[in-house]
Scaffold this motif. Sequence first.
Motif, PDB file in Angstrom:
ATOM      1  N   UNK A 166      11.936 -12.420 -21.937  1.00 31.59           N
ATOM      2  CA  UNK A 166      12.326 -12.259 -23.335  1.00 31.59           C
ATOM      3  C   UNK A 166      12.291 -10.783 -23.737  1.00 31.59           C
ATOM      4  N   UNK A 167      11.347 -10.066 -23.197  1.00 29.42           N
ATOM      5  CA  UNK A 167      11.265  -8.621 -23.466  1.00 29.42           C
ATOM      6  C   UNK A 167      12.548  -7.920 -23.015  1.00 29.42           C
ATOM      7  N   UNK A 168      13.043  -8.323 -21.850  1.00 28.24           N
ATOM      8  CA  UNK A 168      14.259  -7.706 -21.334  1.00 28.24           C
ATOM      9  C   UNK A 168      15.455  -8.032 -22.234  1.00 28.24           C
ATOM     10  N   UNK A 169      15.510  -9.246 -22.743  1.00 25.75           N
ATOM     11  CA  UNK A 169      16.634  -9.675 -23.572  1.00 25.75           C
ATOM     12  C   UNK A 169      16.602  -9.067 -24.974  1.00 25.75           C
ATOM     13  N   UNK A 171      14.661  -6.320 -26.005  1.00 23.57           N
ATOM     14  CA  UNK A 171      14.328  -4.900 -26.117  1.00 23.57           C
ATOM     15  C   UNK A 171      15.463  -4.058 -26.673  1.00 23.57           C
ATOM     16  N   UNK A 172      16.679  -4.339 -26.256  1.00 20.45           N
ATOM     17  CA  UNK A 172      17.834  -3.560 -26.723  1.00 20.45           C
ATOM     18  C   UNK A 172      18.133  -3.814 -28.196  1.00 20.45           C
ATOM     19  N   UNK A 173      17.545  -4.871 -28.756  1.00 19.85           N
ATOM     20  CA  UNK A 173      17.753  -5.204 -30.168  1.00 19.85           C
ATOM     21  C   UNK A 173      16.620  -4.692 -31.051  1.00 19.85           C
ATOM     22  N   UNK A 174      15.728  -3.914 -30.444  1.00 21.28           N
ATOM     23  CA  UNK A 174      14.654  -3.295 -31.219  1.00 21.28           C
ATOM     24  C   UNK A 174      13.433  -4.156 -31.424  1.00 21.28           C
ATOM     25  N   UNK A 175      13.300  -5.232 -30.646  1.00 26.82           N
ATOM     26  CA  UNK A 175      12.154  -6.124 -30.787  1.00 26.82           C
ATOM     27  C   UNK A 175      11.155  -5.853 -29.667  1.00 26.82           C
ATOM     28  N   UNK A 224       4.579  -3.696 -21.973  1.00 31.77           N
ATOM     29  CA  UNK A 224       5.027  -4.946 -21.351  1.00 31.77           C
ATOM     30  C   UNK A 224       3.853  -5.920 -21.222  1.00 31.77           C
ATOM     31  N   UNK A 225       2.750  -5.450 -20.681  1.00 36.40           N
ATOM     32  CA  UNK A 225       1.550  -6.266 -20.523  1.00 36.40           C
ATOM     33  C   UNK A 225       0.331  -5.454 -20.920  1.00 36.40           C
ATOM     34  N   UNK A 226      -0.685  -6.155 -21.375  1.00 33.67           N
ATOM     35  CA  UNK A 226      -1.952  -5.522 -21.742  1.00 33.67           C
ATOM     36  C   UNK A 226      -3.062  -6.253 -20.992  1.00 33.67           C
TER      37      UNK A 226
END
Length: 259
Positions: A166-169, A171-175, A224-226
Amino acid sequence: MTERVTLITGASAGIGAEFARIFAANKHRVALVARRAERLNALAAEITAAGGAAPIIIPCDLEQRDACDQIAAALAAADVEVEYVVNNAGFGMFGRAIEMDRDRQLGMLEVNIRALTDLSLRFSDSLIRNKGGILNLSSIAGFLPGPGMAVYYASKAYVLSFTEALRQELGSKGVRVTALCPGPVPSEFQARAGFTPGLDSAILNVSAADVALLGYQGLMANKRTVFPGLGIKIVPLLLRLFPRGFIAGAVARLQLRRV
């Protein structure tokens, strides 16, 4: 302009309650979801007494199929938009999978996977519009098989994989999309799961307050991860050195001796 809120599930205790305090202290209005209304009301009173905006209280059980509909309806009634989603709710069960109650294990998947997925997707338009974020509570358990907590470990592997995708999808939208992967945390989780923490938990654990703070900071920094705590940071690296079969056997020896 519609008011923005941070939606936090599992907010009545432990890491979830700490998330509520931290987001509120950082000027976010929070919407709190959990089964126990009295706990949520007490936390809301604490937040407002400290100068925070009045939280929205949404008592519901995420094991129920209509829970996410209830959450969306409550937010719509309050005329707010979701800016951040913190999918903190989840539980585990300790024991051999084939010996434990099947319905309870399936209920675990309702909370740990279905509700988390639903809330992550349901408010995506709002998150994109507000350039917000999603913080999903995975676990160090998501990196390895877990005999003794088989369904729980598998659910956290799903959360980790889903969050990274979901991060990959988005990220380009600023989320921002971040997976928080703690080890054992002193909380009500262990009692509900049905086991007493051992030496391994004592070595790896980090307080709920510290886990929540690191999760909040990681989300805001768009990590990405913590991995809260030095010991937890090392675990994924060590796992690369051993075959999966060896790891499964080691986890079984550690956990099944407690059954």
